[in-house]
Design a protein around this motif. Structure first.
Motif, PDB file in Angstrom:
ATOM      1  N   TRP A 137      31.503 -15.594  54.091  1.00 14.44           N
ATOM      2  CA  TRP A 137      31.328 -14.993  52.866  1.00 14.44           C
ATOM      3  C   TRP A 137      30.977 -16.038  51.642  1.00 14.44           C
ATOM      4  N   TRP A 138      31.180 -17.220  51.967  1.00 14.94           N
ATOM      5  CA  TRP A 138      31.088 -18.387  50.719  1.00 14.94           C
ATOM      6  C   TRP A 138      29.550 -18.556  50.655  1.00 14.94           C
TER       7      TRP A 138
ATOM      8  N   THR B 287      23.749 -15.402  46.946  1.00 14.37           N
ATOM      9  CA  THR B 287      23.550 -14.189  45.824  1.00 14.37           C
ATOM     10  C   THR B 287      23.642 -15.148  44.390  1.00 14.37           C
TER      11      THR B 287
ATOM     12  N   ASP C 233      31.384 -13.061  37.083  1.00 11.64           N
ATOM     13  CA  ASP C 233      30.470 -13.189  38.329  1.00 11.64           C
ATOM     14  C   ASP C 233      30.304 -14.285  39.006  1.00 11.64           C
TER      15      ASP C 233
ATOM     16  N   ARG D 160      27.931 -15.611  49.152  1.00 11.00           N
ATOM     17  CA  ARG D 160      28.069 -15.375  47.657  1.00 11.00           C
ATOM     18  C   ARG D 160      27.051 -16.433  47.030  1.00 11.00           C
TER      19      ARG D 160
END
Length: 358
Positions: A310-311, A317, A356, A314
């Motif tokens: 997940w890290w 992204t 964000d 992100r």
């Protein structure tokens, strides 16, 4: 058949015979030929050895003799003289001859053994000779008589030596003999019958102490090969094992569990009362605490992998999003609107971008 504690032993089939042909029609001479179905690995014709009354005489494929001979004849392939054809007479059954039902006997300790022989003698020899067996241990030969555990059973041209409750000390060579004068006493059915007495043992592979989930093989071991048709009985904690596979020489436990732990013994179905000594199988069971610790470690590992994935997603992204606003050439209408925004409006957008990022 081999084991880690016992030497190998082999039983050979007999594929030799003597065939007689007349040398001349109506004559008194016959020619003997040694016949075998075995083939040599080097594709050469095998050499032969001939025996008269059990003694070596010729090294040839054929030989001639008279029909009236009182001698017995047998042959063997050269280099394998211990594997002889049945002894036969030159003409009819009027000669001194001895043949055994089996030249090698493997018996369980405590069982009863029958050593059977068939013999013939010249019809001119009257009365019928009182035949007997001898036992050879080392280089000493003893006549078997007046021994309580050993009995003779005789029928027409047949003599059987019965040995009860055999022990390992009974392992020896047993030979049929004709009594009488010096000439006849020299003739005997040699080589005789080799008796090997064995016990039963349980062998555990890979070891007698294993961990739950492993594959374990139990083998009912003997020092000599029993009959191929032998059926076995396995006992677990003195109770007979019921599955059909328990009738084989090997008992497979795959995977082994805590219920399999205990003492094992085996027996041959024809001698149920003769059992092997018990062998104890120890099965180590995995601790519940250790199982819980292992499960927790696996779960933590999965969580760590998930967080890392997940890290990384992100981070990728966040790296690609600012590039969406980078343009070349003249600014568009939307860009003009962005540039025309007041400082206060722009300041209101910073917390959103920072959120964000977080």
């Amino acid at each position: 058949m081999c084991s880690s504690e016992q030497p190998c032993s082999i039983t050979y089939p007999r594929e030799l015979s003597v065939v007689w042909d007349p040398v001349t029609r109506g004559g008194d001479t016959v020619r003997g030929t040694c016949i075998t179905s075995c083939t040599q690995t080097d594709n050469k014709a095998p050499g032969y050895t001939w025996f008269i009354n059990g003694n070596t005489r010729w090294h040839t494929h054929q030989f001639s003799t008279t029909k009236s001979s009182f001698d017995s004849y047998s042959c063997a392939v050269k280099g394998h003289e211990d594997l002889r054809s049945p002894a036969v007479c030159a003409e009819g059954e009027s000669c001194w001859s001895v043949n055994y039902v089996s030249r090698r006997v493997c018996a369980l300790q405590g069982s009863t053994v029958n050593i059977s022989s068939q013999y013939s003698y010249p019809t001119a020899h009257m009365p019928k000779p009182q035949v007997f067996f001898t036992v050879t241990k080392g280089y000493v030969e003893h006549r078997i008589q007046n021994i309580p555990r050993m009995e003779y059973h005789e029928s027409i041209n047949s003599l059987t030596l019965m040995i009860k409750n055999v022990t390992k000390s009974d392992s020896a060579e047993y030979t049929f003999r004709f009594p009488g004068d010096y000439t006849q006493l020299l003739f005997s059915g040699r080589p005789g019958v080799t008796l090997t007495v064995t016990d039963l043992r349980v062998q555990v592979t890979p070891s007698a102490e294993v961990t739950e989930g492993q594959r374990v093989t139990l083998t009912c071991s003997t020092s000599c090969p029993l009959a191929d048709s032998s059926s076995y009985i396995w006992y677990h904690n003195s109770r007979a094992v019921s599955p059909p596979e328990s009738h084989h020489k090997q008992l497979l436990l795959d995977p082994v569990s805590r219920q399999h732990a205990g003492s094992y013994s085996c027996a041959v179905s024809t001698h149920r009362d003769i059992k092997s000594p018990e062998e104890t199988l120890t099965v180590k069971v995995t601790s519940p605490v250790m199982s819980a610790v292992r499960l927790a470690l696996v779960c933590l590992g999965l969580v760590a992998v998930s967080v890392c994935c997940w890290w990384m997603w992100r981070k990728k992204t966040a790296t690609t999003e600012p590039n969406k606003h980078v343009q070349t050439g003249q600014p568009t209408d939307s860009q003009y609107e962005t540039l025309a925004m007041s400082p206060a409006t722009a300041a209101q957008g910073e917390p959103a971008e920072q959120e964000d990022s977080v």
